[in-house]
Design a protein around this motif. Structure first.
Motif, PDB file in Angstrom:
ATOM      1  N   ALA A  42     -27.006   9.623 -11.142  1.00  0.00           N
ATOM      2  CA  ALA A  42     -26.743  10.966 -10.628  1.00  0.00           C
ATOM      3  C   ALA A  42     -25.849  11.704 -11.616  1.00  0.00           C
ATOM      4  O   ALA A  42     -25.003  11.090 -12.267  1.00  0.00           O
ATOM      5  CB  ALA A  42     -26.056  10.882  -9.266  1.00  0.00           C
ATOM      6  N   PRO A  43     -26.055  13.015 -11.777  1.00  0.00           N
ATOM      7  CA  PRO A  43     -25.186  13.764 -12.697  1.00  0.00           C
ATOM      8  C   PRO A  43     -23.751  13.752 -12.212  1.00  0.00           C
ATOM      9  O   PRO A  43     -23.489  13.669 -11.006  1.00  0.00           O
ATOM     10  CB  PRO A  43     -25.780  15.181 -12.650  1.00  0.00           C
ATOM     11  CG  PRO A  43     -26.506  15.256 -11.350  1.00  0.00           C
ATOM     12  CD  PRO A  43     -27.019  13.877 -11.094  1.00  0.00           C
ATOM     13  N   PRO A  44     -22.794  13.822 -13.118  1.00  0.00           N
ATOM     14  CA  PRO A  44     -21.377  13.834 -12.705  1.00  0.00           C
ATOM     15  C   PRO A  44     -21.107  15.018 -11.784  1.00  0.00           C
ATOM     16  O   PRO A  44     -21.701  16.084 -11.924  1.00  0.00           O
ATOM     17  CB  PRO A  44     -20.630  13.985 -14.033  1.00  0.00           C
ATOM     18  CG  PRO A  44     -21.591  13.554 -15.081  1.00  0.00           C
ATOM     19  CD  PRO A  44     -22.944  13.904 -14.571  1.00  0.00           C
ATOM     20  N   SER A  45     -20.214  14.833 -10.851  1.00  0.00           N
ATOM     21  CA  SER A  45     -19.879  15.902  -9.904  1.00  0.00           C
ATOM     22  C   SER A  45     -18.517  16.491 -10.250  1.00  0.00           C
ATOM     23  O   SER A  45     -17.556  16.350  -9.502  1.00  0.00           O
ATOM     24  CB  SER A  45     -19.890  15.373  -8.471  1.00  0.00           C
ATOM     25  OG  SER A  45     -19.014  14.271  -8.342  1.00  0.00           O
ATOM     26  N   TYR A  46     -18.434  17.114 -11.445  1.00  0.00           N
ATOM     27  CA  TYR A  46     -17.188  17.764 -11.822  1.00  0.00           C
ATOM     28  C   TYR A  46     -16.926  18.940 -10.881  1.00  0.00           C
ATOM     29  O   TYR A  46     -17.854  19.583 -10.397  1.00  0.00           O
ATOM     30  CB  TYR A  46     -17.280  18.305 -13.249  1.00  0.00           C
ATOM     31  CG  TYR A  46     -17.690  17.290 -14.291  1.00  0.00           C
ATOM     32  CD1 TYR A  46     -16.943  16.141 -14.518  1.00  0.00           C
ATOM     33  CD2 TYR A  46     -18.822  17.491 -15.078  1.00  0.00           C
ATOM     34  CE1 TYR A  46     -17.310  15.217 -15.482  1.00  0.00           C
ATOM     35  CE2 TYR A  46     -19.195  16.569 -16.049  1.00  0.00           C
ATOM     36  CZ  TYR A  46     -18.443  15.441 -16.250  1.00  0.00           C
ATOM     37  OH  TYR A  46     -18.812  14.527 -17.207  1.00  0.00           O
ATOM     38  N   SER A  47     -15.666  19.237 -10.656  1.00  0.00           N
ATOM     39  CA  SER A  47     -15.351  20.387  -9.806  1.00  0.00           C
ATOM     40  C   SER A  47     -14.227  21.237 -10.396  1.00  0.00           C
ATOM     41  O   SER A  47     -14.386  22.435 -10.592  1.00  0.00           O
ATOM     42  CB  SER A  47     -14.982  19.935  -8.389  1.00  0.00           C
ATOM     43  OG  SER A  47     -13.903  19.012  -8.416  1.00  0.00           O
ATOM     44  N   PRO A 158     -22.482  24.658 -10.380  1.00  0.00           N
ATOM     45  CA  PRO A 158     -22.262  23.214 -10.507  1.00  0.00           C
ATOM     46  C   PRO A 158     -22.855  22.670 -11.802  1.00  0.00           C
ATOM     47  O   PRO A 158     -23.889  23.137 -12.279  1.00  0.00           O
ATOM     48  CB  PRO A 158     -22.997  22.639  -9.277  1.00  0.00           C
ATOM     49  CG  PRO A 158     -23.117  23.783  -8.326  1.00  0.00           C
ATOM     50  CD  PRO A 158     -23.237  25.014  -9.160  1.00  0.00           C
ATOM     51  N   TYR A 159     -22.216  21.670 -12.343  1.00  0.00           N
ATOM     52  CA  TYR A 159     -22.653  21.071 -13.611  1.00  0.00           C
ATOM     53  C   TYR A 159     -24.125  20.665 -13.573  1.00  0.00           C
ATOM     54  O   TYR A 159     -24.868  20.892 -14.543  1.00  0.00           O
ATOM     55  CB  TYR A 159     -21.770  19.869 -13.931  1.00  0.00           C
ATOM     56  CG  TYR A 159     -22.257  19.042 -15.096  1.00  0.00           C
ATOM     57  CD1 TYR A 159     -22.113  19.504 -16.406  1.00  0.00           C
ATOM     58  CD2 TYR A 159     -22.872  17.806 -14.887  1.00  0.00           C
ATOM     59  CE1 TYR A 159     -22.564  18.749 -17.487  1.00  0.00           C
ATOM     60  CE2 TYR A 159     -23.325  17.052 -15.960  1.00  0.00           C
ATOM     61  CZ  TYR A 159     -23.182  17.527 -17.241  1.00  0.00           C
ATOM     62  OH  TYR A 159     -23.639  16.794 -18.301  1.00  0.00           O
ATOM     63  N   ARG A 160     -24.568  20.091 -12.473  1.00  0.00           N
ATOM     64  CA  ARG A 160     -25.948  19.602 -12.390  1.00  0.00           C
ATOM     65  C   ARG A 160     -26.980  20.717 -12.513  1.00  0.00           C
ATOM     66  O   ARG A 160     -28.152  20.457 -12.799  1.00  0.00           O
ATOM     67  CB  ARG A 160     -26.157  18.851 -11.068  1.00  0.00           C
ATOM     68  CG  ARG A 160     -26.023  19.723  -9.836  1.00  0.00           C
ATOM     69  CD  ARG A 160     -26.267  18.955  -8.538  1.00  0.00           C
ATOM     70  NE  ARG A 160     -26.107  19.805  -7.366  1.00  0.00           N
ATOM     71  CZ  ARG A 160     -24.961  20.046  -6.766  1.00  0.00           C
ATOM     72  NH1 ARG A 160     -23.863  19.478  -7.230  1.00  0.00           N
ATOM     73  NH2 ARG A 160     -24.896  20.841  -5.712  1.00  0.00           N
ATOM     74  N   ASP A 161     -26.563  21.963 -12.297  1.00  0.00           N
ATOM     75  CA  ASP A 161     -27.503  23.086 -12.312  1.00  0.00           C
ATOM     76  C   ASP A 161     -27.464  23.898 -13.605  1.00  0.00           C
ATOM     77  O   ASP A 161     -28.205  24.875 -13.737  1.00  0.00           O
ATOM     78  CB  ASP A 161     -27.211  24.033 -11.130  1.00  0.00           C
ATOM     79  CG  ASP A 161     -27.406  23.367  -9.780  1.00  0.00           C
ATOM     80  OD1 ASP A 161     -28.209  22.413  -9.707  1.00  0.00           O
ATOM     81  OD2 ASP A 161     -26.746  23.786  -8.815  1.00  0.00           O
ATOM     82  N   TRP A 162     -26.636  23.516 -14.552  1.00  0.00           N
ATOM     83  CA  TRP A 162     -26.481  24.335 -15.754  1.00  0.00           C
ATOM     84  C   TRP A 162     -27.797  24.547 -16.485  1.00  0.00           C
ATOM     85  O   TRP A 162     -28.097  25.634 -16.954  1.00  0.00           O
ATOM     86  CB  TRP A 162     -25.471  23.694 -16.705  1.00  0.00           C
ATOM     87  CG  TRP A 162     -24.047  23.842 -16.256  1.00  0.00           C
ATOM     88  CD1 TRP A 162     -23.587  24.472 -15.127  1.00  0.00           C
ATOM     89  CD2 TRP A 162     -22.876  23.340 -16.926  1.00  0.00           C
ATOM     90  NE1 TRP A 162     -22.218  24.391 -15.057  1.00  0.00           N
ATOM     91  CE2 TRP A 162     -21.752  23.709 -16.138  1.00  0.00           C
ATOM     92  CE3 TRP A 162     -22.677  22.622 -18.097  1.00  0.00           C
ATOM     93  CZ2 TRP A 162     -20.446  23.374 -16.508  1.00  0.00           C
ATOM     94  CZ3 TRP A 162     -21.381  22.287 -18.469  1.00  0.00           C
ATOM     95  CH2 TRP A 162     -20.287  22.655 -17.684  1.00  0.00           C
ATOM     96  N   GLY A 163     -28.605  23.484 -16.594  1.00  0.00           N
ATOM     97  CA  GLY A 163     -29.846  23.577 -17.359  1.00  0.00           C
ATOM     98  C   GLY A 163     -30.943  24.379 -16.688  1.00  0.00           C
ATOM     99  O   GLY A 163     -31.882  24.818 -17.360  1.00  0.00           O
ATOM    100  N   THR A 164     -30.851  24.605 -15.386  1.00  0.00           N
ATOM    101  CA  THR A 164     -31.893  25.326 -14.660  1.00  0.00           C
ATOM    102  C   THR A 164     -31.424  26.661 -14.099  1.00  0.00           C
ATOM    103  O   THR A 164     -32.239  27.446 -13.613  1.00  0.00           O
ATOM    104  CB  THR A 164     -32.417  24.460 -13.493  1.00  0.00           C
ATOM    105  OG1 THR A 164     -31.320  24.103 -12.631  1.00  0.00           O
ATOM    106  CG2 THR A 164     -33.076  23.190 -14.028  1.00  0.00           C
ATOM    107  N   TYR A 165     -30.127  26.917 -14.175  1.00  0.00           N
ATOM    108  CA  TYR A 165     -29.588  28.155 -13.617  1.00  0.00           C
ATOM    109  C   TYR A 165     -30.068  29.362 -14.430  1.00  0.00           C
ATOM    110  O   TYR A 165     -30.213  29.285 -15.653  1.00  0.00           O
ATOM    111  CB  TYR A 165     -28.056  28.097 -13.619  1.00  0.00           C
ATOM    112  CG  TYR A 165     -27.397  29.273 -12.945  1.00  0.00           C
ATOM    113  CD1 TYR A 165     -27.396  29.398 -11.563  1.00  0.00           C
ATOM    114  CD2 TYR A 165     -26.779  30.275 -13.695  1.00  0.00           C
ATOM    115  CE1 TYR A 165     -26.785  30.484 -10.940  1.00  0.00           C
ATOM    116  CE2 TYR A 165     -26.159  31.357 -13.083  1.00  0.00           C
ATOM    117  CZ  TYR A 165     -26.174  31.453 -11.707  1.00  0.00           C
ATOM    118  OH  TYR A 165     -25.580  32.536 -11.084  1.00  0.00           O
TER     119      TYR A 165
END
Length: 228
Positions: A42-47, A158-165
């Motif tokens: 799972a991608p890291p969940s940085y906040s 969120p970090y996990r969405d950077w590539g698709t945002y």
């Protein structure tokens, strides 16, 4: 019981048995698929800003009242960003960043990243002898850096969405940041397709209180993926 009812019942049993082994457990194909899915990292969940990896720099575009901390978290080769395509024969080197206010106990009225006060450099130190990446003139060789082509709005993505945002180009427009709030954005640099990086990558920006400070730099991770 009618023949139709018997046929329907038999069909239902076949469907159930098709998905199970003799002992009632999922079939081997299903088990394999489930194992692959569960083993995918799972991608890291940085906040918060502190959660993100990387060095940080204090950045300003020349206003003393506007100062943010910036980290260059990730980089990637892109052909398009914020609805704008890279020039033929080049790619964008997109640097994904996170920012937060300089002081933890107060916010920032308008946070943005100015393309003209952000630079990219392959290599480090005082030696500026290298191939130019974009359209720099020979007279600018002593600067050592290439300015950004475009910057995005800073948003709570969120970090996990950077590539698709669907990032939007910001120009000189910013957003307010509350005290301690973290926002993400992208800074794109135009790099020729025939340019091969042979040294470290530096991301540089305006320093303590001036528009551009050429030794105010942080390391950029190697870009993910390849130029295609």
């Amino acid at each position: 019981m009618s023949v139709r009812s018997i046929s329907t019942l038999a069909l239902g049993l076949l469907v159930v048995l098709a998905g199970c082994s003799d002992d009632g457990r999922p079939s081997s194909d299903e088990s394999t698929a489930q194992a692959v899915e569960s083993s995918s990292p799972a991608p890291p969940s940085y906040s918060t800003f502190a959660d993100y990896p990387g060095e940080e720099m204090l950045y300003t575009d020349g206003r003393d009242s506007y100062r943010v901390r910036v980290k260059a978290v990730e980089a990637a080769w892109l052909t398009e960003l914020a609805g704008t395509s890279a020039q033929i024969g080049s790619h964008y080197l997109a640097v994904y960043v996170v920012v937060t206010g300089e002081l933890a106990d107060r916010g920032v009225e308008e946070a943005y990243l100015n393309a003209m006060s952000l630079g990219l450099r392959f290599g480090s130190g005082d030696d500026c002898v290298r191939d130019k990446l974009g359209g720099r003139e020979a007279s600018m060789e002593e600067i050592c850096h290439d300015n950004a082509t475009l910057t995005s709005y800073l948003w709570d993505v969120p970090y996990r969405d950077w590539g698709t945002y669907e990032w939007e180009e910001a120009g000189l427009a910013g957003i307010p940041l509350d005290a301690g709030e973290t926002a993400a954005g992208v800074v794109a640099f135009t790099v020729r397709d025939d340019f091969e990086a042979t040294d470290a990558i530096e991301f540089c920006g305006g320093g303590d209180s001036i528009l551009m400070e050429y030794d105010n730099c942080i390391a950029v991770p190697a870009p993910k993926g390849a130029r295609s």
